[in-house]
Design a protein around this motif. Structure first.
Motif, PDB file in Angstrom:
ATOM      1  N   LEU A  54       6.634  27.268 -59.100  1.00 21.04           N
ATOM      2  CA  LEU A  54       6.394  26.524 -60.325  1.00 21.04           C
ATOM      3  C   LEU A  54       7.361  25.351 -60.472  1.00 21.04           C
ATOM      4  O   LEU A  54       6.966  24.234 -60.825  1.00 21.04           O
ATOM      5  CB  LEU A  54       6.546  27.486 -61.505  1.00 21.04           C
ATOM      6  N   ILE A  55       8.649  25.602 -60.182  1.00 24.00           N
ATOM      7  CA  ILE A  55       9.630  24.534 -60.318  1.00 24.00           C
ATOM      8  C   ILE A  55       9.350  23.443 -59.282  1.00 24.00           C
ATOM      9  O   ILE A  55       9.459  22.245 -59.571  1.00 24.00           O
ATOM     10  CB  ILE A  55      11.067  25.078 -60.138  1.00 24.00           C
ATOM     11  N   GLU A  56       8.946  23.852 -58.096  1.00 18.87           N
ATOM     12  CA  GLU A  56       8.636  22.848 -57.074  1.00 18.87           C
ATOM     13  C   GLU A  56       7.394  22.046 -57.440  1.00 18.87           C
ATOM     14  O   GLU A  56       7.365  20.828 -57.267  1.00 18.87           O
ATOM     15  CB  GLU A  56       8.474  23.530 -55.714  1.00 18.87           C
ATOM     16  N   LEU A  57       6.389  22.737 -57.965  1.00 13.81           N
ATOM     17  CA  LEU A  57       5.189  22.026 -58.411  1.00 13.81           C
ATOM     18  C   LEU A  57       5.557  21.000 -59.474  1.00 13.81           C
ATOM     19  O   LEU A  57       5.106  19.862 -59.449  1.00 13.81           O
ATOM     20  CB  LEU A  57       4.169  23.008 -59.001  1.00 13.81           C
ATOM     21  N   ARG A  58       6.409  21.432 -60.392  1.00 19.22           N
ATOM     22  CA  ARG A  58       6.790  20.536 -61.478  1.00 19.22           C
ATOM     23  C   ARG A  58       7.534  19.319 -60.932  1.00 19.22           C
ATOM     24  O   ARG A  58       7.270  18.191 -61.333  1.00 19.22           O
ATOM     25  CB  ARG A  58       7.660  21.276 -62.500  1.00 19.22           C
ATOM     26  N   TYR A  74      15.214  24.825 -53.745  1.00 20.24           N
ATOM     27  CA  TYR A  74      14.012  23.999 -53.813  1.00 20.24           C
ATOM     28  C   TYR A  74      13.969  22.971 -52.690  1.00 20.24           C
ATOM     29  O   TYR A  74      14.997  22.478 -52.246  1.00 20.24           O
ATOM     30  CB  TYR A  74      13.933  23.277 -55.165  1.00 20.24           C
ATOM     31  N   THR A  75      12.754  22.657 -52.270  1.00 15.35           N
ATOM     32  CA  THR A  75      12.581  21.667 -51.199  1.00 15.35           C
ATOM     33  C   THR A  75      12.280  20.290 -51.771  1.00 15.35           C
ATOM     34  O   THR A  75      12.098  19.333 -51.033  1.00 15.35           O
ATOM     35  CB  THR A  75      11.405  22.079 -50.291  1.00 15.35           C
ATOM     36  N   SER A  76      12.236  20.198 -53.098  1.00 12.79           N
ATOM     37  CA  SER A  76      11.791  18.942 -53.717  1.00 12.79           C
ATOM     38  C   SER A  76      12.814  17.819 -53.621  1.00 12.79           C
ATOM     39  O   SER A  76      12.486  16.660 -53.841  1.00 12.79           O
ATOM     40  CB  SER A  76      11.484  19.188 -55.189  1.00 12.79           C
ATOM     41  N   GLY A  77      14.056  18.154 -53.302  1.00 11.14           N
ATOM     42  CA  GLY A  77      15.081  17.122 -53.222  1.00 11.14           C
ATOM     43  C   GLY A  77      15.805  16.878 -54.539  1.00 11.14           C
ATOM     44  O   GLY A  77      16.737  16.092 -54.599  1.00 11.14           O
ATOM     45  N   ASP A  78      15.356  17.555 -55.605  1.00 10.29           N
ATOM     46  CA  ASP A  78      16.070  17.414 -56.883  1.00 10.29           C
ATOM     47  C   ASP A  78      17.407  18.138 -56.812  1.00 10.29           C
ATOM     48  O   ASP A  78      17.509  19.211 -56.236  1.00 10.29           O
ATOM     49  CB  ASP A  78      15.241  18.014 -58.026  1.00 10.29           C
ATOM     50  N   GLU A  79      18.408  17.502 -57.424  1.00 12.15           N
ATOM     51  CA  GLU A  79      19.737  18.119 -57.441  1.00 12.15           C
ATOM     52  C   GLU A  79      19.736  19.368 -58.322  1.00 12.15           C
ATOM     53  O   GLU A  79      19.053  19.412 -59.346  1.00 12.15           O
ATOM     54  CB  GLU A  79      20.742  17.137 -58.034  1.00 12.15           C
ATOM     55  N   LEU A  80      20.518  20.354 -57.967  1.00 11.63           N
ATOM     56  CA  LEU A  80      20.582  21.576 -58.744  1.00 11.63           C
ATOM     57  C   LEU A  80      21.450  21.402 -59.991  1.00 11.63           C
ATOM     58  O   LEU A  80      21.095  21.817 -61.079  1.00 11.63           O
ATOM     59  CB  LEU A  80      21.145  22.714 -57.887  1.00 11.63           C
ATOM     60  N   PHE A  81      22.613  20.786 -59.790  1.00 11.52           N
ATOM     61  CA  PHE A  81      23.523  20.551 -60.921  1.00 11.52           C
ATOM     62  C   PHE A  81      23.656  19.039 -61.047  1.00 11.52           C
ATOM     63  O   PHE A  81      24.358  18.396 -60.279  1.00 11.52           O
ATOM     64  CB  PHE A  81      24.877  21.206 -60.634  1.00 11.52           C
ATOM     65  N   LYS A  82      22.929  18.487 -62.007  1.00 12.04           N
ATOM     66  CA  LYS A  82      22.724  17.041 -62.003  1.00 12.04           C
ATOM     67  C   LYS A  82      23.328  16.365 -63.230  1.00 12.04           C
ATOM     68  O   LYS A  82      23.551  17.000 -64.264  1.00 12.04           O
ATOM     69  CB  LYS A  82      21.231  16.733 -61.928  1.00 12.04           C
ATOM     70  N   LEU A  83      23.570  15.064 -63.083  1.00  9.27           N
ATOM     71  CA  LEU A  83      24.042  14.265 -64.203  1.00  9.27           C
ATOM     72  C   LEU A  83      22.894  14.053 -65.177  1.00  9.27           C
ATOM     73  O   LEU A  83      21.809  13.648 -64.790  1.00  9.27           O
ATOM     74  CB  LEU A  83      24.516  12.901 -63.702  1.00  9.27           C
TER      75      LEU A  83
END
Ligand SMILES: [Zn+2]
Lengths: 987, 170
Positions: free
Chosen positions: A491-495, A639-648
């Motif tokens: 779900l998080i990856e889809l999002r 996640y494989t989406s490339g989004d940072e886990l702990f982000k600004l």
């Protein structure tokens, strides 16, 4: 870190009250397998009422639409003949004729439309804030009865038809249904009733609840219509004046807007493609999570594993704490990097593999004391960089706390019974249960290994049969297989992928579609993890009932309470405690990393932390180090989406572009903070501010009257998170802080601050309404303050301030002065605060309260920016700077209070007049042998020594000697006795 | 506003039946039966049967005696009718005025009215239960044929256009 000397203070733990209905047995019978629930028919009734603006808010006129699918079957007006004068009635008649509307009296409307149509046809009954409108139609009311609706109201609309029952659940949600037809002859003949089937409950859809569930925020009809872009928009009208054609046009428009909003929201919900759950069943975000699990054929834990011992659930609940929210740098301006975790709860669920528990036929548990102790002994920060460590977190540990750093729930503030949770040093003779994640935090931050007396490791049992594929939002491209995939991960990856598409999309309408898709996915992800697993619904009974409850020590205790916590459908507290525990560990890791990097932190809140730049560190260096902290978490990123886990967060970037811009923080206490930039002119530009501690107050002035002294917000108030007057208040606080005078904030320039501070709430349960018994006495029903009517509440001045007033104004003696208790001031509704306050009375005594005894906005908020942070050292009114952790020692006698669901926003609620008794308190326990002795004595008195002895497998005389305190029993005997208590009390 | 009538009592009875049957699109679960009138269905969701199949299952006759004008009004007028149709006719009668149905004084006017009502109900039943599905079927057939054989499909198939008589000599 130096541990301060301990102070004795009782702590509170959550308890598990054994449901009255047994463990899930009753659920299986009501869950008629395979049958799609019969939703509402094609008909809908949309209606709205307008009332007098006097205390009783009596119905004057209403408007309705009866529709089949979208087509209008009948539109009409209804009115209370006694509430209108003859001129108004003529106008009403003329208006109805001109616009070809049916005109009915309210009783005709109730008989012919509400019951003969809506009730008999199973129409969906739609309104905005339905409880208010429904209660306007009532001719009498009483308390609702039964398991589901107990604690609510039963409203009689007509003597011929079943009453409507309403139970308030939250600010935006209520349960509404029809009561079963009475025993006497009802208007409906009961002919040809061969099969016994459940009574008709009807279908109600409160647009306000649906909007809150689907947009994630609470709305007025006007703001909702704006947000949804309905064809008709809400218009404004002055209430309480003589009825005019204009006003009737306004009312009619309201119904149309309500209908359009309900259509658009229903279409949004339709987009979720949750066919097994009708829209009328959606009361909150949690309803959507439950609907998703149902859609995938996931069966509830309580149903699959009904034989889990209540002692174990007691242990799980005792280990449960909510999200961590703390201030660390109090009332100082500091430069920060405000970071948050990507979908914190779903993410930790993924890391721990909790989806396998959700889809399992239950959980196994085993003793794992030695291995757990060994893991904790050897734990290093680097271990937590490996996902395998997180996968093994499904462990609860019983700790002999000795100055260990653990979540401590306590009533830190002497002046308030509200509980809050702080990460503090804890010492307790009585061993206490925590998640392994919490034990890790203690080890990481103190370097000391907590002593584990016992540990239980949980693993999922085999997979449930009958799991079904789900197409998220009905899209086959978004297919998730609950048996093979990790639902949360997918779900998080889809999002993420939808969000990426959205960013690169040039087509406006396509982007909008993607935006609503990603919002829907966010709702699905958040609502299907965590919250629904610890859902407990409070039911109120007319009389106190004896309840058996368990804490963390496997001992059954009983409490006599009129409120009972009933677990929700997907109750599985193990998943909830593991999830919040792991989220606290994430924040603990950030704290440890920050310390390594020589960074401070200003505050944290559940999934975010504001890292603070130490004095003298160059900005560039600060960013470099925060980047390293953030980068550390990429090792865990599932996640494989490339989004940072702990982000600004966005607030760290400039308003216009994507360039980083220095962000500053001013935090007062838990959840009270503001984030801002400093403009070229040295003035603050607010990016985020909290409405915490302000939300209960009516705005002292409208947005249009905002003072010139405060520059208008540079971004939407919705994004800042406040109303305009709250923004102004925060602006002044921050401005004063920047100017260096932290104590004094000039609030005088804010208009309306010299008026009496006013909160508005509705009489949502019988207890609240009882305060108006004196007011209502002798009045005909239509003139009484009735269920769901609006009331005003005020804050009385403190005893000290009060005494001053008493002496000044009267000089004589006064009852209140002796009791030194502030009045709890309420008044009936009036749109004009100045008028309302004249009818103010003490809800306990019924005595009149004069306005000079009440706080003005200025008095209520003058110390807002000094609000103490009592859970830490250094957080008193005048103190500022770095807060230090307390050291709490649990008293030997009655050191542990067992409580139910924590009342949210207790402080505000107590001010707005809600009942502080809302907090369920089961009782206290010390955990000592004496306590066990007392428990055994009570049970023996009730059930006989012989029965207890037999259940324990001990001799009669052993039990007697134990009771007399003549022997020091061994651990085995104690264990046997504890088990026996359970068996005797429950069985 | 368009003057639409408020929903009839029959719709409320249908709603009652849907609740009893546990679904809004009920039909007899016996393969090939196809009975889908709520008035003629019994049982509950996943085990719904029409009266006739229920009767057959219980070894009872699937035809029943019916007094079209009511026993009181015309005891001699009696017909046998399929049990499902009987249920439907009985339900129509619920909408008759109480006076007409019971006719306690034996008024000849009410008796005549009852006879006419029963005749009308009969026609309605034929229209709803026999004709309506055939009409729907024919229209579906037209669509299907047009798609396969073009807009003048009957010519393409060499069928006579029997309703106008043209081509009858073929
Ligand atoms: Zn059949």
């Amino acid at each position: 870190m130096k541990v301060p000397a301990p102070i004795e203070q009782p702590i509170a733990l959550r308890a598990y009250a054994v449901p009255q209905t047994g463990n899930g047995s009753q659920m299986t019978t009501t869950n008629n397998e395979g049958s799609a629930p019969l939703g509402p028919s094609d008909y809908s009734l949309i209606f709205d009422t307008e009332t007098t603006t006097t205390a009783e808010q009596r119905l004057r006129v209403g408007c309705y639409q009866l529709r089949k699918k979208k087509e209008l079957v009948e539109e009409g007006l209804f009115f209370d003949p006694k509430a209108l004068n003859s001129k108004e009635r003529r106008r009403l008649l003329g208006y109805a004729r001109r616009h070809d509307l049916k005109l009915r009296t309210v009783s005709e409307f109730i008989e012919a439309i509400f019951y003969r149509q809506a009730y008999l046809l199973n129409a969906l009954i739609i309104g905005f804030n339905l409880p208010f409108d429904l209660s306007r139609l009532a001719i009498k009311h009483g308390p609702a009865k039964g398991k589901k609706m107990g604690g609510g109201f039963s409203l009689t609309l007509s003597e011929n038809w079943p009453p409507v029952r309403i139970k308030h659940l939250s600010r935006t949600a209520s349960l509404i249904d029809f009561a079963a037809p009475g025993g006497q002859r009802s208007a409906r003949s009961m002919r040809r009733r061969r099969h016994r089937r459940p009574p008709r409950r009807g279908f109600f859809s409160d647009v306000r609840s649906l909007a809150a569930a689907l947009t994630g925020s609470s709305h007025s009809l006007a703001s909702l219509a704006r947000l949804l872009g309905t064809k008709h928009q809400k218009t404004e009208a002055e209430h309480g004046r003589e009825l005019t054609a204009n006003y009737l046009g306004y009312l009619r428009n309201d119904v149309e807007v309500t209908f359009e909003c309900s259509q658009l929201l229903a279409a949004r919900y339709e987009g979720f493609k949750l066919a097994a759950t009708p829209v009328s069943a959606i009361l909150s975000e949690a309803s959507i999570g439950k609907a998703c699990l149902r859609e995938m054929g996931v069966k509830p834990w309580r149903e699959l594993q009904p034989d889990v011992p209540p002692e174990l659930i007691g242990i799980i609940m005792a280990s449960y704490f909510g999200g961590r929210s703390e201030v660390h740098l109090r009332r100082v301006v500091s430069q920060v990097a405000y970071c948050d975790f990507l979908s914190m709860y779903p993410t930790v669920s993924v890391l721990m593999g909790l989806w396998r528990f959700v889809t399992a036929t239950g959980a196994h548990w085993r003793e794992a004391t030695a291995e757990t102790q060994a893991i904790v002994d050897n734990l290093k920060l680097s271990d937590l960089a490996r996902p395998e460590t997180w996968a093994k977190l499904a462990v609860l540990a019983r700790v002999e706390a000795d100055a260990d750093l653990l979540p401590v729930r306590s009533a830190y503030d002497d002046s308030s019974p509200a509980y809050s949770i702080g990460l503090n040093y804890l010492t307790s003779k009585e061993p206490l249960w925590f998640t392994l994640a919490d034990v890790f935090v203690s080890k990481l931050l103190t370097g000391k290994t907590p002593k584990i007396l016992r540990a239980l490791a949980f693993t999922p049992r085999g997979q449930q049969p009958g799991l079904k594929l789900i197409d998220i939002l009905g899209n086959p491209d978004y297919r998730i297989d609950p048996a093979k995939d990790d639902f949360y991960l997918k779900l998080i990856e889809l999002r993420s992928s939808v969000k990426q598409q959205m960013r690169s999309c040039n087509n406006e309408s396509e982007r909008e579609r993607l935006a609503s898709e990603q919002l829907a996915m966010k709702i699905v992800a958040n609502s299907s993890c965590y919250g629904i697993f610890v859902e407990l619904n409070v039911q109120d009974y007319a009389r106190q009932k004896e309840q058996v409850y368990f804490g963390g020590d496997e001992t059954p205790r009983t409490a006599k309470l009129a409120s009972i916590e009933e677990p929700g459908r997907y109750f599985h507290p193990l998943l909830a405690t593991l999830t919040t525990g792991a989220a606290r560990l994430m924040l603990g890791v950030v704290e440890a990393l920050a310390e390594q990097e020589g960074l401070g932190w200003a505050f944290c809140d559940t999934d975010s932390m504001a890292l603070a730049c130490p004095q003298g560190m160059p900005e560039e260096e600060f960013y470099k180090r925060t980047k390293r902290v953030r980068g550390w978490f990429e090792q865990l990123n599932p996640y494989t989406s490339g989004d940072e886990l702990f982000k600004l967060e966005d607030a760290n970037y400039s308003l216009d572009g994507r360039l980083p811009e220095a962000l500053y923080c001013f935090a007062v206490s838990d959840k009270r903070y503001a984030l801002f930039n400093i403009g070229a002119d040295g003035r603050p530009v607010l990016r985020k501010a909290s409405a915490h501690g302000l939300g209960h107050l009516q705005p002292p002035y409208p947005e249009a009257k905002a003072p010139d002294r405060v520059p208008a917000p540079r971004l939407a108030l919705l994004e800042i998170g406040t109303q305009r007057w709250q923004y102004d208040l925060w602006y002044l606080i921050v401005q004063a802080a920047l100017a260096g005078h932290l104590q004094i904030v000039e609030l005088d320039c804010l208009p309306g601050f010299d008026a009496v501070a006013l909160s508005r709430y509705a009489a949502t349960c019988p207890r609240l309404l009882h305060w108006f018994d004196t007011f209502n006495k002798g009045k005909p029903y239509a003139q009484q303050v009735r269920p769901f009517g609006f009331l005003n509440a005020y804050q009385a001045r403190s005893a000290a301030q009060l005494n001053c007033v008493e002496l000044d104004s009267r000089g004589g003696k006064h009852k209140r002065q002796q009791t030194a208790q502030s009045p709890r001031a309420v008044s009936p509704f009036d749109p004009d605060p100045a008028v309302a306050v004249r009818h103010c009375f003490d809800r306990d005594t019924g005595e009149t309260v004069t306005p000079e005894l009440l706080k003005t906005y200025l008095q209520a908020l003058v110390r807002y920016h000094l609000h103490p942070e009592t859970k830490f050292i250094g957080g008193d009114y005048t103190e500022a700077g770095l807060l230090r952790r307390r050291h709490i020692r649990v008293p030997d006698v009655n050191g542990i209070q067992y409580i139910g669901k924590e009342a949210n926003r207790w402080e505000e609620r107590s001010l707005t007049g809600e009942d502080p008794e809302a907090q369920i308190r089961y009782g206290a326990a010390g955990g000592s042998l004496t306590e066990l002795q007392e428990r055994v004595a009570i049970v023996c008195r009730k059930h006989g020594v012989r029965r207890v002895a037999r259940a324990a497998g001990l001799s009669h005389s052993t039990v007697l000697r134990f009771l007399a305190g003549k022997v020091e029993p061994g651990a085995a005997t104690v264990n046997k006795l504890r088990k026996a208590l359970t068996a005797v009390v429950i069985g | 506003m368009t003057k639409r009538l408020l929903p009839s009592n029959a719709e409320a009875r249908a709603e009652d039946a849907f609740e009893r049957l546990g679904t809004r699109s009920p039909h007899c679960s016996v393969p090939g039966c196809g009975e889908s009138d709520w008035r003629a269905l019994t049982g509950a969701y996943l085990n719904i049967k029409c009266y006739e199949h229920r009767c057959a299952q219980q070894g009872r006759s699937t035809v029943e005696r019916h007094h079209p004008a009511g026993r009181k009004n015309n005891p001699k007028m009696e017909v046998t009718m399929a049990a499902n149709d009987h249920r439907v006719m009985d339900d129509y009668k619920v909408d008759w005025p109480e006076e007409t149905r019971r006719n306690p004084e034996g008024s000849p006017a009410l008796r005549a009215a009852a006879n006419l009502r029963s005749a009308r109900d009969w026609l309605v039943m034929i229209a709803e239960r026999l004709l309506a599905p055939v009409i729907a079927w024919l229209e579906a057939l037209e669509k299907c044929m047009r798609k396969r054989h073009g807009p003048r499909w009957w010519e393409a198939l060499g069928l006579p256009n029997m309703l106008t008589g043209r081509g009858a000599e073929l």
